[in-house]
Write an enzyme that holds these catalytic residues in place. Structure first.
Site, short mmCIF file in Angstrom:
data_model
loop_
_atom_site.label_atom_id
_atom_site.label_comp_id
_atom_site.label_asym_id
_atom_site.label_seq_id
_atom_site.Cartn_x
_atom_site.Cartn_y
_atom_site.Cartn_z
N LYS A 24 -5.85 1.35 -5.81
CA LYS A 24 -6.33 -0.15 -5.67
C LYS A 24 -7.45 -0.06 -4.68
O LYS A 24 -8.53 -0.44 -4.96
CB LYS A 24 -5.14 -0.92 -5.05
CG LYS A 24 -3.72 -0.74 -5.47
CD LYS A 24 -2.66 -1.62 -4.52
CE LYS A 24 -2.65 -1.23 -3.37
NZ LYS A 24 -1.67 0.17 -3.28
N ARG A 34 1.75 -8.17 0.15
CA ARG A 34 2.98 -7.43 -0.26
C ARG A 34 4.31 -7.68 -0.17
O ARG A 34 5.18 -7.17 -0.61
CB ARG A 34 2.85 -6.28 0.81
CG ARG A 34 1.99 -4.94 0.48
CD ARG A 34 1.86 -4.30 1.92
NE ARG A 34 1.75 -2.91 1.73
CZ ARG A 34 0.52 -2.14 1.50
NH1 ARG A 34 -0.78 -2.75 1.65
NH2 ARG A 34 0.26 -1.07 1.51
N ARG A 43 -4.76 13.33 -1.09
CA ARG A 43 -6.04 12.20 -0.96
C ARG A 43 -6.79 12.66 0.48
O ARG A 43 -6.18 13.11 1.65
CB ARG A 43 -5.66 10.99 -0.52
CG ARG A 43 -6.60 9.85 0.20
CD ARG A 43 -6.23 8.58 -0.14
NE ARG A 43 -5.00 8.24 0.64
CZ ARG A 43 -4.64 6.87 0.56
NH1 ARG A 43 -5.09 6.13 -0.28
NH2 ARG A 43 -3.18 6.80 0.97
N ARG A 92 -4.79 11.16 6.06
CA ARG A 92 -4.29 9.92 6.65
C ARG A 92 -2.88 10.59 7.02
O ARG A 92 -2.17 11.35 6.56
CB ARG A 92 -4.13 8.80 5.87
CG ARG A 92 -5.19 8.02 5.86
CD ARG A 92 -5.19 6.83 4.88
NE ARG A 92 -3.94 6.18 4.74
CZ ARG A 92 -3.79 5.24 3.78
NH1 ARG A 92 -4.75 4.77 3.21
NH2 ARG A 92 -2.68 4.59 3.58
N ARG A 120 7.12 4.96 2.23
CA ARG A 120 6.26 4.06 1.81
C ARG A 120 6.61 3.78 0.25
O ARG A 120 6.58 2.27 -0.13
CB ARG A 120 4.75 4.70 1.67
CG ARG A 120 4.30 4.47 3.17
CD ARG A 120 3.16 5.29 3.32
NE ARG A 120 1.99 4.72 2.49
CZ ARG A 120 0.87 5.49 2.19
NH1 ARG A 120 0.52 6.76 2.20
NH2 ARG A 120 -0.08 4.95 1.54
P1 AP5 Z 1 -6.24 4.98 -3.59
O1 AP5 Z 1 -7.17 4.23 -4.35
O2 AP5 Z 1 -6.74 5.40 -2.17
O3 AP5 Z 1 -4.99 4.36 -3.66
P2 AP5 Z 1 -4.34 2.97 -3.03
O4 AP5 Z 1 -3.77 2.32 -4.06
O5 AP5 Z 1 -5.50 2.24 -2.65
O6 AP5 Z 1 -3.22 3.57 -2.03
P3 AP5 Z 1 -3.00 3.20 -0.39
O7 AP5 Z 1 -2.29 4.31 0.15
O8 AP5 Z 1 -4.39 3.22 0.33
O9 AP5 Z 1 -2.23 2.18 -0.75
P4 AP5 Z 1 -1.14 1.47 0.46
O10 AP5 Z 1 -1.18 0.18 -0.19
O11 AP5 Z 1 -0.04 2.04 0.57
O12 AP5 Z 1 -2.06 1.66 1.87
P5 AP5 Z 1 -2.60 0.78 2.84
O13 AP5 Z 1 -3.88 1.56 3.48
O14 AP5 Z 1 -2.96 -0.67 2.00
O15 AP5 Z 1 -6.01 6.55 -4.38
C1 AP5 Z 1 -5.15 7.34 -3.86
C2 AP5 Z 1 -5.56 8.95 -4.15
O16 AP5 Z 1 -5.82 8.80 -5.76
C3 AP5 Z 1 -7.16 9.04 -3.56
O17 AP5 Z 1 -7.10 10.25 -3.39
C4 AP5 Z 1 -7.99 8.98 -5.02
O18 AP5 Z 1 -9.18 9.59 -4.89
C5 AP5 Z 1 -7.09 9.28 -6.25
N1 AP5 Z 1 -7.39 8.39 -7.29
C6 AP5 Z 1 -7.60 6.98 -7.27
N2 AP5 Z 1 -7.76 6.71 -8.46
C7 AP5 Z 1 -7.57 7.88 -9.45
C8 AP5 Z 1 -7.46 8.10 -10.81
N3 AP5 Z 1 -7.72 7.02 -11.88
N4 AP5 Z 1 -7.52 9.24 -11.21
C9 AP5 Z 1 -7.27 10.32 -10.63
N5 AP5 Z 1 -7.12 10.19 -9.10
C10 AP5 Z 1 -7.45 8.86 -8.47
O19 AP5 Z 1 -1.64 0.52 3.71
C11 AP5 Z 1 -1.10 1.57 4.89
C12 AP5 Z 1 -0.06 0.81 5.76
O20 AP5 Z 1 -0.65 -0.34 6.52
C13 AP5 Z 1 1.19 0.33 5.06
O21 AP5 Z 1 2.10 1.40 4.78
C14 AP5 Z 1 1.66 -0.55 5.88
O22 AP5 Z 1 2.50 -0.08 6.99
C15 AP5 Z 1 0.13 -1.46 6.29
N6 AP5 Z 1 -0.11 -2.59 5.74
C16 AP5 Z 1 -1.26 -2.65 4.97
N7 AP5 Z 1 -1.26 -3.99 4.33
C17 AP5 Z 1 -0.12 -4.38 4.74
C18 AP5 Z 1 0.37 -5.83 4.24
N8 AP5 Z 1 -0.19 -6.62 3.59
N9 AP5 Z 1 1.90 -6.19 5.04
C19 AP5 Z 1 2.16 -5.28 5.67
N10 AP5 Z 1 1.90 -4.09 6.05
C20 AP5 Z 1 0.71 -3.58 5.52
#
Ligand code: AP5
Length: 211
Positions: free
Chosen positions: A14, A89, A125, A158, A169
């Site tokens: 995402k 979420r 990552r 991270r 997660r």
């Molecule tokens: P990446 O694009 O970074 O994946 P992502 O879907 O953004 O994953 P996240 O881990 O950032 O999502 P998340 O939702 O768990 O974490 P967030 O930061 O929002 O890609 C991942 C890897 O794959 C990278 O290395 C990339 O290079 C590689 N990649 C990407 N596309 C590729 C492809 N096509 N082919 C090959 N490789 C590829 O949230 C963190 C924490 O914050 C949560 O756990 C929670 O505690 C809190 N939080 C955030 N938002 C909320 C909310 N709305 N409500 C409650 N808590 C929240």
């Protein structure tokens, strides 16, 4: 406002896609994960509240998240095209957006991907400390190890990308996802994208769905 939300498991891509779309096509991008990490780094009250939840792999409470996203959207013009990455979420978060006409969700795009790939993506990552750009030690390596291609910043892993937190997660995601998908299915605005393909191919599909 035209609001598209990116749904999908941690690691489904995402953030990678939203950043590219914002850089190249003028979308306004909000990542709630990035906003929380910035709040932690700044030592703000929200950051202090959020840190424990993030480190355990749990969700930050809905009330905190809804107020963060409401403040972010409040400053935008009516014709802004917005990508929300990581929000909503939970169903209450989705309902909070839809409860106001100007922030109602236009479309929800679900990143579909097999679970075993997610662990490899997350544990490999590396993220830029300065600009937040995301790399992968195998799939998307930087030109120079440990250095961001875009801004020259230092790459780091991270803390919530350690395997034990990743497992939690993914459990948390599975606990909410079906209800959230049903919510948008009933709203007739849910689209699915096959996220297990090269970055450019996924982006092509997203652009078609967003237009
Ligand atoms: P990446 O694009 O970074 O994946 P992502 O879907 O953004 O994953 P996240 O881990 O950032 O999502 P998340 O939702 O768990 O974490 P967030 O930061 O929002 O890609 C991942 C890897 O794959 C990278 O290395 C990339 O290079 C590689 N990649 C990407 N596309 C590729 C492809 N096509 N082919 C090959 N490789 C590829 O949230 C963190 C924490 O914050 C949560 O756990 C929670 O505690 C809190 N939080 C955030 N938002 C909320 C909310 N709305 N409500 C409650 N808590 C929240």
């Amino acid at each position: 406002m035209n609001i598209s939300v990116f749904l999908g498991a941690p690691g489904s891509g995402k953030g990678t896609q939203a950043k590219k779309l914002a850089q190249s096509y003028g979308y306004v991008h909000f990542s709630t994960g990035d906003m929380l990490r910035a709040a932690i780094q700044a030592g703000s009250e929200v950051g202090l509240q959020a840190k424990g939840f993030i480190d355990r792999g749990d969700l930050v409470p809905d009330g905190v998240m809804i107020s963060i996203i409401e403040s972010a959207l409040a400053g935008l013009s009516k014709d802004a095209r917005v990508l929300l990455d990581g929000f909503p979420r939970t169903v209450p978060q989705a309902q909070a957006l839809d409860s106001k006409n100007h922030t109602a969700v236009t479309r929800a795009l679900f990143f579909k991907i097999p679970e075993p790939i997610l662990i490899t993506r997350l544990t490999g990552r590396r993220t830029c400390r300065k600009c937040g750009e995301s790399f992968h030690v195998i799939f998307l390596p930087p030109k120079t190890q440990g250095i961001c291609d875009r801004c020259g910043g230092e790459l780091f892993q991270r803390t919530d990308d350690m395997e034990e937190v990743v497992v939690r997660r993914l459990e948390v995601f599975k606990g909410q996802n079906e209800r959230l998908m049903d919510y948008f299915r009933n709203r007739r605005c849910l689209f699915e994208v096959d996220a297990d393909r090269p970055v450019d191919e996924v982006q092509g599909s997203l652009l078609r769905m967003l237009s």
